[in-house]
Design an enzyme around this catalytic site. Structure first.
Site, short mmCIF file in Angstrom:
data_model
loop_
_atom_site.label_atom_id
_atom_site.label_comp_id
_atom_site.label_asym_id
_atom_site.label_seq_id
_atom_site.Cartn_x
_atom_site.Cartn_y
_atom_site.Cartn_z
N HIS A 31 0.86 -1.20 0.00
CA HIS A 31 0.00 0.00 0.00
C HIS A 31 0.88 1.24 0.00
CE1 HIS A 31 -3.83 2.21 0.75
NE2 HIS A 31 -2.97 3.10 1.25
N CYS A 32 0.99 1.87 -1.14
CA CYS A 32 1.74 3.11 -1.25
C CYS A 32 1.16 3.88 -2.44
CB CYS A 32 3.23 2.84 -1.44
SG CYS A 32 3.58 1.63 -2.71
N TYR A 49 -7.67 17.52 -1.27
CA TYR A 49 -6.39 18.05 -0.74
C TYR A 49 -5.41 18.16 -1.89
CZ TYR A 49 -4.81 13.17 -1.00
OH TYR A 49 -4.49 11.91 -1.45
N TYR A 157 -12.18 1.42 1.19
CA TYR A 157 -11.67 2.29 2.26
C TYR A 157 -12.86 2.96 2.93
CZ TYR A 157 -8.41 5.54 4.60
OH TYR A 157 -7.67 6.25 5.54
N HIS A 181 -6.44 -0.44 5.84
CA HIS A 181 -6.17 0.02 7.21
C HIS A 181 -7.16 -0.54 8.24
CE1 HIS A 181 -3.97 2.39 4.45
NE2 HIS A 181 -4.72 3.48 4.43
N ASP A 257 2.21 2.93 3.22
CA ASP A 257 1.34 4.09 2.97
C ASP A 257 2.13 5.34 2.56
OD1 ASP A 257 -1.13 5.36 2.57
OD2 ASP A 257 -1.12 6.21 4.58
N ASN A 262 -2.26 13.47 3.97
CA ASN A 262 -3.13 14.08 5.00
C ASN A 262 -2.62 13.98 6.42
OD1 ASN A 262 -5.39 14.95 3.38
ND2 ASN A 262 -5.70 12.78 2.98
C1 0GY Z 1 -4.26 6.39 2.55
C2 0GY Z 1 -5.12 7.22 3.39
C3 0GY Z 1 -5.67 8.42 3.09
C4 0GY Z 1 -5.76 9.02 1.80
C5 0GY Z 1 -5.92 8.35 0.65
O1 0GY Z 1 -6.31 8.26 -1.61
C6 0GY Z 1 -6.17 9.00 -0.65
O2 0GY Z 1 -6.25 10.23 -0.70
O3 0GY Z 1 -5.89 7.05 0.59
C7 0GY Z 1 -6.26 9.18 4.20
O4 0GY Z 1 -6.28 10.42 4.13
O5 0GY Z 1 -6.70 8.56 5.19
O6 0GY Z 1 -4.48 5.21 2.40
O7 0GY Z 1 -3.32 6.91 2.02
#
Ligand code: 0GY
Length: 306
Positions: A31-32, A49, A157, A181, A257, A262
């Site tokens: 996961h990255c 964002y 997610y 997560h 990650d 964020n």
């Molecule tokens: C993650 C978590 C977040 C963001 C994203 O795609 C994304 O913007 O996944 C988060 O802000 O919790 O997995 O990177």
């Protein structure tokens, strides 16, 4: 195009430490993300964002520094459904990265085929309200039905409080389902409390559901500091991740990650995140499943052994 990152947003950690934990050969960072660079791959108009740049070359340098062999690159919401930065990263990886895309219902079969050829193996459905606008469930089910014949899976997610409402939708999905997560538990609640029990039930009752035991830095309330003689960073997350690894050793994945979207209070040193792994996967056999066997079975089945 020039972009200015969201105020308060922390840059990813430059110069991560060398992990003390030696990853097993062939380990996958499952996961990255890549962000842009914005000048080359502009961020989406609908994004919630604006990140700092985090290129494929920088991701691969981190991969090599930490000792990973491969990456699974997840389309980040700041790129919307324009998967070109992620797909370019897959191509640049020369087979050492697979991808998770975001698509809309108007995606063509040719576009899906081209993504498959580049290494995409899943789509992501995001229900975290601060990250995305609502997409109707029938649209998502339509997408799931189209990607299933490609052998792809669905990554979901969501926040733990939303699991009851989303349960019927998730359990109707026709593919393997991978949860980001751990379904974002509130780790200040007991690990055997009703909220996490529901998540464990979700995995127990549905053998097609997998979980990433990722993001201690995002979920932790106690944080990265050792306190009161404790030496374990993110210690409040450990029982949650450990419970999933112990109960579902063949359906868990791990990833950094990076570049950690964020985060505003604390940006983790990715080397120390790797050192967190033995706290949640306590034996070499569990580590081998978490880091090698499971991600290879899901993302590189043609290379997986057993
Ligand atoms: C993650 C978590 C977040 C963001 C994203 O795609 C994304 O913007 O996944 C988060 O802000 O919790 O997995 O990177």
């Amino acid at each position: 195009m020039q972009f200015t990152k969201t105020p308060g947003w922390l840059d990813w950690y430059a110069g991560p430490s060398q992990p003390r934990f030696k990853l097993p050969a062939g380990a996958v960072d499952a996961h990255c993300h890549v962000f842009g660079p914005g000048a080359q791959y502009p961020f989406a108009a609908e994004r919630k964002y604006t990140p700092c740049d985090a290129s494929a070359a920088q991701l691969f340098a981190l991969r090599d520094h930490l000792g990973f062999a491969r990456n699974v690159i997840v389309q980040a919401t700041c790129h919307g459904a324009d998967n070109s930065a992620m797909v370019a990263a897959l191509k640049a990886s020369e087979g050492r990265a697979r991808g998770v895309a975001t698509v809309r219902r108007d995606v063509t079969d040719a576009a899906l085929q081209a993504m498959h050829a580049a290494g995409v193996r899943a789509v992501r459905f995001n229900f975290v309200k601060r990250l995305v606008d609502f997409t109707p469930k029938e649209e998502l089910l339509e997408i799931a039905a189209r990607i299933a014949p490609l052998g792809w899976h669905v990554v979901i997610y969501f926040e733990a409080v939303d699991l009851p409402e989303l349960w019927d939708f998730f359990t109707a999905l026709p593919t393997t389902v991978v949860v980001d997560h751990m379904g974002r538990p509130d780790v200040s609640q007991p690990v055997d409390g009703p909220e996490f029990e529901l998540f464990v039930k979700f995995m127990r009752q549905h053998p097609n559901v997998w979980s990433k035991v990722t993001c201690p830095e995002r979920l932790s309330v106690t944080g990265p500091k050792a306190l009161n003689g404790e030496t374990q960073a993110y210690r409040d997350v450990v029982p949650f991740a450990r419970r999933l690894v112990d109960n579902f050793p063949d359906r868990v994945l791990w990833g950094t990650d990076w570049p950690h979207p964020n985060l505003k209070d604390h940006m983790p040193d990715d080397g120390l995140l790797v050192d967190f792994i033995p706290a949640i996967a306590s034996t070499p056999a569990l580590q081998q499943q978490l880091l090698v066997d499971n991600p290879m079975r899901l993302y590189w089945p043609e290379l997986a052994i057993g």
